[in-house]
Design a protein around this motif. Sequence first.
Motif, PDB file in Angstrom:
ATOM      1  N   VAL A   5      37.099  86.959  99.496  1.00 48.55           N
ATOM      2  CA  VAL A   5      35.888  86.465 100.136  1.00 48.55           C
ATOM      3  C   VAL A   5      36.314  85.360 101.081  1.00 48.55           C
ATOM      4  N   ARG A   6      35.961  85.480 102.367  1.00 52.05           N
ATOM      5  CA  ARG A   6      36.341  84.457 103.336  1.00 52.05           C
ATOM      6  C   ARG A   6      35.360  83.311 103.269  1.00 52.05           C
ATOM      7  N   LEU A  29      42.429  80.134  95.749  1.00 48.77           N
ATOM      8  CA  LEU A  29      42.018  79.789  97.102  1.00 48.77           C
ATOM      9  C   LEU A  29      43.271  79.759  97.961  1.00 48.77           C
ATOM     10  N   ILE A  30      43.300  80.574  99.029  1.00 50.10           N
ATOM     11  CA  ILE A  30      44.470  80.587  99.901  1.00 50.10           C
ATOM     12  C   ILE A  30      44.042  80.225 101.326  1.00 50.10           C
ATOM     13  N   ALA A  31      44.958  79.607 102.058  1.00 46.56           N
ATOM     14  CA  ALA A  31      44.729  79.227 103.456  1.00 46.56           C
ATOM     15  C   ALA A  31      45.947  79.678 104.258  1.00 46.56           C
ATOM     16  N   PRO A  32      46.005  80.957 104.641  1.00 50.57           N
ATOM     17  CA  PRO A  32      47.203  81.486 105.289  1.00 50.57           C
ATOM     18  C   PRO A  32      47.526  80.853 106.638  1.00 50.57           C
ATOM     19  N   ASP A  33      46.512  80.315 107.322  1.00 54.91           N
ATOM     20  CA  ASP A  33      46.740  79.698 108.633  1.00 54.91           C
ATOM     21  C   ASP A  33      46.783  78.176 108.560  1.00 54.91           C
ATOM     22  N   GLY A  34      46.903  77.632 107.366  1.00 55.40           N
ATOM     23  CA  GLY A  34      46.940  76.183 107.204  1.00 55.40           C
ATOM     24  C   GLY A  34      45.557  75.595 107.023  1.00 55.40           C
ATOM     25  N   ALA A  35      45.521  74.288 106.953  1.00 53.25           N
ATOM     26  CA  ALA A  35      44.283  73.573 106.641  1.00 53.25           C
ATOM     27  C   ALA A  35      43.190  73.776 107.684  1.00 53.25           C
ATOM     28  N   GLY A  36      43.547  74.040 108.939  1.00 54.81           N
ATOM     29  CA  GLY A  36      42.541  74.208 109.982  1.00 54.81           C
ATOM     30  C   GLY A  36      41.969  75.605 110.089  1.00 54.81           C
ATOM     31  N   GLY A  37      42.543  76.569 109.370  1.00 59.27           N
ATOM     32  CA  GLY A  37      42.098  77.961 109.463  1.00 59.27           C
ATOM     33  C   GLY A  37      41.129  78.345 108.370  1.00 59.27           C
ATOM     34  N   VAL A  41      38.973  83.172  99.015  1.00 57.38           N
ATOM     35  CA  VAL A  41      38.997  83.210  97.555  1.00 57.38           C
ATOM     36  C   VAL A  41      39.484  84.604  97.181  1.00 57.38           C
ATOM     37  N   THR A  42      40.566  84.680  96.419  1.00 62.56           N
ATOM     38  CA  THR A  42      41.146  85.969  96.064  1.00 62.56           C
ATOM     39  C   THR A  42      41.045  86.205  94.559  1.00 62.56           C
ATOM     40  N   SER A  43      40.995  87.479  94.181  1.00 61.03           N
ATOM     41  CA  SER A  43      40.942  87.843  92.759  1.00 61.03           C
ATOM     42  C   SER A  43      42.239  88.556  92.369  1.00 61.03           C
ATOM     43  N   SER A  44      42.281  89.075  91.173  1.00 60.94           N
ATOM     44  CA  SER A  44      43.495  89.714  90.664  1.00 60.94           C
ATOM     45  C   SER A  44      43.901  90.942  91.477  1.00 60.94           C
ATOM     46  N   ASN A  45      42.947  91.647  92.081  1.00 62.29           N
ATOM     47  CA  ASN A  45      43.285  92.808  92.907  1.00 62.29           C
ATOM     48  C   ASN A  45      44.148  92.416  94.096  1.00 62.29           C
ATOM     49  N   PHE A  46      43.947  91.220  94.600  1.00 59.77           N
ATOM     50  CA  PHE A  46      44.753  90.727  95.711  1.00 59.77           C
ATOM     51  C   PHE A  46      46.213  90.592  95.276  1.00 59.77           C
ATOM     52  N   LYS A  47      46.425  90.135  94.045  1.00 61.22           N
ATOM     53  CA  LYS A  47      47.791  90.006  93.517  1.00 61.22           C
ATOM     54  C   LYS A  47      48.460  91.365  93.387  1.00 61.22           C
ATOM     55  N   VAL A  48      47.702  92.397  93.069  1.00 61.92           N
ATOM     56  CA  VAL A  48      48.256  93.754  92.988  1.00 61.92           C
ATOM     57  C   VAL A  48      48.763  94.186  94.360  1.00 61.92           C
ATOM     58  N   LEU A  49      47.985  93.937  95.402  1.00 58.71           N
ATOM     59  CA  LEU A  49      48.436  94.246  96.756  1.00 58.71           C
ATOM     60  C   LEU A  49      49.701  93.468  97.110  1.00 58.71           C
ATOM     61  N   MET A  50      49.774  92.232  96.671  1.00 58.55           N
ATOM     62  CA  MET A  50      50.944  91.391  96.969  1.00 58.55           C
ATOM     63  C   MET A  50      52.196  91.889  96.244  1.00 58.55           C
ATOM     64  N   SER A  55      53.317  90.095 101.485  1.00 60.84           N
ATOM     65  CA  SER A  55      52.846  89.402 102.685  1.00 60.84           C
ATOM     66  C   SER A  55      51.349  89.134 102.543  1.00 60.84           C
ATOM     67  N   VAL A  56      50.964  87.863 102.630  1.00 63.00           N
ATOM     68  CA  VAL A  56      49.546  87.509 102.554  1.00 63.00           C
ATOM     69  C   VAL A  56      48.778  88.195 103.677  1.00 63.00           C
ATOM     70  N   PHE A  57      49.368  88.251 104.860  1.00 64.28           N
ATOM     71  CA  PHE A  57      48.683  88.862 105.994  1.00 64.28           C
ATOM     72  C   PHE A  57      48.492  90.366 105.791  1.00 64.28           C
ATOM     73  N   TYR A  58      49.465  91.024 105.174  1.00 60.14           N
ATOM     74  CA  TYR A  58      49.329  92.447 104.843  1.00 60.14           C
ATOM     75  C   TYR A  58      48.167  92.640 103.867  1.00 60.14           C
ATOM     76  N   ALA A  59      48.154  91.868 102.798  1.00 58.46           N
ATOM     77  CA  ALA A  59      47.109  92.015 101.779  1.00 58.46           C
ATOM     78  C   ALA A  59      45.726  91.724 102.367  1.00 58.46           C
ATOM     79  N   LEU A  60      45.621  90.706 103.227  1.00 61.25           N
ATOM     80  CA  LEU A  60      44.335  90.413 103.866  1.00 61.25           C
ATOM     81  C   LEU A  60      43.915  91.548 104.801  1.00 61.25           C
ATOM     82  N   SER A  61      44.862  92.136 105.504  1.00 56.27           N
ATOM     83  CA  SER A  61      44.555  93.244 106.416  1.00 56.27           C
ATOM     84  C   SER A  61      44.058  94.462 105.656  1.00 56.27           C
TER      85      SER A  61
END
Length: 72
Positions: A5-6, A29-37, A41-50, A55-61
């Motif tokens: 959830v963004r 809670l992840i901030a892939p682009d740093g504090a300004g981006g 909020v990610t759940s366990s399914n996000f960890k499966v993709l990782m 790559s955080v960007f792969y999983a977000l895509s």
Amino acid sequence: MPNVVRITLGVASNDEQLGGLPSNTMTNLIAPDGAGGDMYVTSSNFKVLMRYNPSVFYALSITSLAEHLCIH
């Protein structure tokens, strides 16, 4: 149930903003682009993709694509 959830401003506090996740769901809670981006909020399914591709960007895509396909 969404994997991610963004959060664009502040921290979501109600179930609707968190995609209806139950209150006992473990999240990160992840901030892939740093504090300004955007923050996500990610759940366990996000960890499966990782585990498949660490790559955080792969999983977000992949998550964004899946949600887009479900909506349309």
